[in-house]
Design an enzyme around this catalytic site. Structure first.
Site, mmCIF file in Angstrom:
data_model
loop_
_atom_site.group_PDB
_atom_site.id
_atom_site.type_symbol
_atom_site.label_atom_id
_atom_site.label_comp_id
_atom_site.label_asym_id
_atom_site.label_seq_id
_atom_site.Cartn_x
_atom_site.Cartn_y
_atom_site.Cartn_z
ATOM 1 N N SER A 157 1.004 -1.219 -0.101
ATOM 2 C CA SER A 157 -0.005 -0.032 0.103
ATOM 3 C C SER A 157 0.893 1.148 -0.004
ATOM 4 C CB SER A 157 -0.993 -0.045 0.957
ATOM 5 O OG SER A 157 -1.985 0.845 1.242
ATOM 6 N N ASP A 322 -8.935 -6.453 -4.512
ATOM 7 C CA ASP A 322 -8.639 -5.153 -3.948
ATOM 8 C C ASP A 322 -9.319 -4.232 -4.919
ATOM 9 O OD1 ASP A 322 -7.309 -2.786 -2.979
ATOM 10 O OD2 ASP A 322 -5.373 -3.631 -3.066
ATOM 11 N N HIS A 355 -8.273 -5.145 0.008
ATOM 12 C CA HIS A 355 -6.666 -4.562 -0.030
ATOM 13 C C HIS A 355 -5.958 -5.067 1.098
ATOM 14 C CE1 HIS A 355 -3.909 -1.397 -0.559
ATOM 15 N NE2 HIS A 355 -4.250 -0.984 0.624
#
Length: 393
Positions: A157, A322, A355
């Site tokens: 991320s 995601d 995610h």
């Protein structure tokens, strides 16, 4: 904490603090005259300091990535499933460093720290920091530890954005980059999510324009709402449906605004728990760092052009469900790297977790990371064998 430390754990670890007196000029134009970074290390650094891996954390992460601080700890570090002896990031091979970034609230200099010029808590006066600033401070930490070149820099991320920035800013200082569930810049929708989160915090009456600590207050409602919103975006629709469905707290509707669905209870719990461990000003700073990241802006939007500076090998990983950082965003980076003539591997992992999948020990994902790093490990000198009680440093 288990009764006995698992054999694949780094064990008990003690955070360390590095102090820096060399001023750091930030992207925003302000300067930190001095600052500190808190970090942990796992494994053993080899003689030529060539086996180091840097772990870059995401929005709400910190330096405690693996192992335990105390035998009474209820759970290990946030990426313990990936870091340890024989794990994907193998501490028998590698010396692993995890730190809390500048602006954090877990021991590195940030809004909850004392401003040496005023002897007061920084609070809202702490300057805006960017991914570029983090990478610069991380490089200074590496210098302090005697590490010129990392075998790998790894992040998921927002952490993946830091790994990408490393490849551009210090191309000669890393042999590989592992970028998981990330993007070359935020989409408009993601910037919008961040703004809603910030406004939730700012409109809390207890925020006091960021000076809540001076007023002996905490904007728990706003920060909790921001976390609830964020948490929804980290999960997939399938994951939420499988975990909660339309499960009810009562046999019949209560026809009021209390908790009726289990997912409501879950989100409220997540929001409340987050306010007990995280700082609102830090949350604001982290979301702005996400918003500002756009390395291709240096080359008129040409991502391949800016990535032409990179010299390392890359592994990109994405997850099918995601939607916060969809596979297409990772593929933007992959395609730009191919266009730039760089060595890149890519794994698109089937996963239901959304995610948050980058935090889970999904077998194919862990195998992809381990295989890539094992190949990189063949290029470095393995550390001398240590006693079993010395997994962590």
């Amino acid at each position: 904490m288990p009764d006995a430390i698992p054999v694949d754990s780094v064990g008990l670890v003690t955070p360390q603090i590095a102090h820096f007196d060399k001023p750091l000029t930030l992207t925003c134009g302000q300067t930190l005259a001095s600052y500190q970074l808190i970090y942990e290390t796992y494994g053993t650094l080899n003689q030529d300091a060539s086996n180091a891996i840097l772990i870059c954390h995401a929005l709400s992460g910190d330096h405690h990535a693996a192992g335990y601080h105390d035998m009474a700890d209820k759970k290990p570090g946030w990426w313990d499933s990936a870091i340890g002896p024989g794990k994907a990031i193998d501490t028998n091979r590698y010396f692993v460093i995890a730190l809390n970034n500048l602006g954090g609230c877990c021991g590195s200099t940030g809004p909850t720290s004392i401003n040496p010029e005023t002897d007061q808590v920084w609070g809202a006066d702490f300057p805006i920091v960017t991914v570029e600033d983090w990478v610069e401070s991380q490089a200074r930490l590496a210098d302090l530890l005697g590490i010129h070149t990392f075998a790998a820099i790894v992040g998921g991320s927002l952490g993946g954005m830091q790994a990408l920035e490393w490849s551009i800013r210090f191309p000669e200082r890393l042999k590989s980059a592992v970028i998981v569930a990330s993007a070359p810049k935020l989409s408009t929708q993601n910037i919008a999510f961040n703004e809603v989160a910030r406004q939730s915090i700012r409109r809390d009456p207890d925020f006091f324009d960021g000076r809540y600590l001076d007023n002996e207050s905490v904007p728990t409602n706003g920060l909790g709402l921001a976390r609830m919103l964020g948490h929804i975006t980290y999960l997939s629709d399938d994951a939420m449906g499988e975990k909660f469905g339309r499960q009810m707290r009562h046999e019949q509707y209560q026809y009021n605004y209390g908790i009726e669905f289990e997912v409501e209870s879950y989100l409220r719990y997540q929001g409340e728990a987050f306010t007990k461990r995280f700082d609102a000003n830090t949350y604001m700073l982290m979301t702005k760092a996400l918003d500002y990241f756009d390395p291709a802006a240096q080359t008129n939007g040409d991502l391949a052009a800016v990535l032409s500076r990179a010299q390392c090998e890359f592994l990109l990983v994405s997850f099918t469900t995601d939607w916060r950082f969809s596979p297409e965003r990772s593929e933007e980076i992959v395609n730009a790297l191919i266009k730039a003539g760089k060595a890149v591997s890519y794994a698109k992992i089937e996963a239901t977790e959304g995610h948050d999948a980058f935090l889970f020990p999904i077998p194919r994902y862990m195998q992809a990371v381990n295989s890539f790093l094992t190949r990189i490990a063949d290029q470095v000198t393995l550390p001398a064998r240590q006693g079993e009680s010395e997994h962590a440093r």
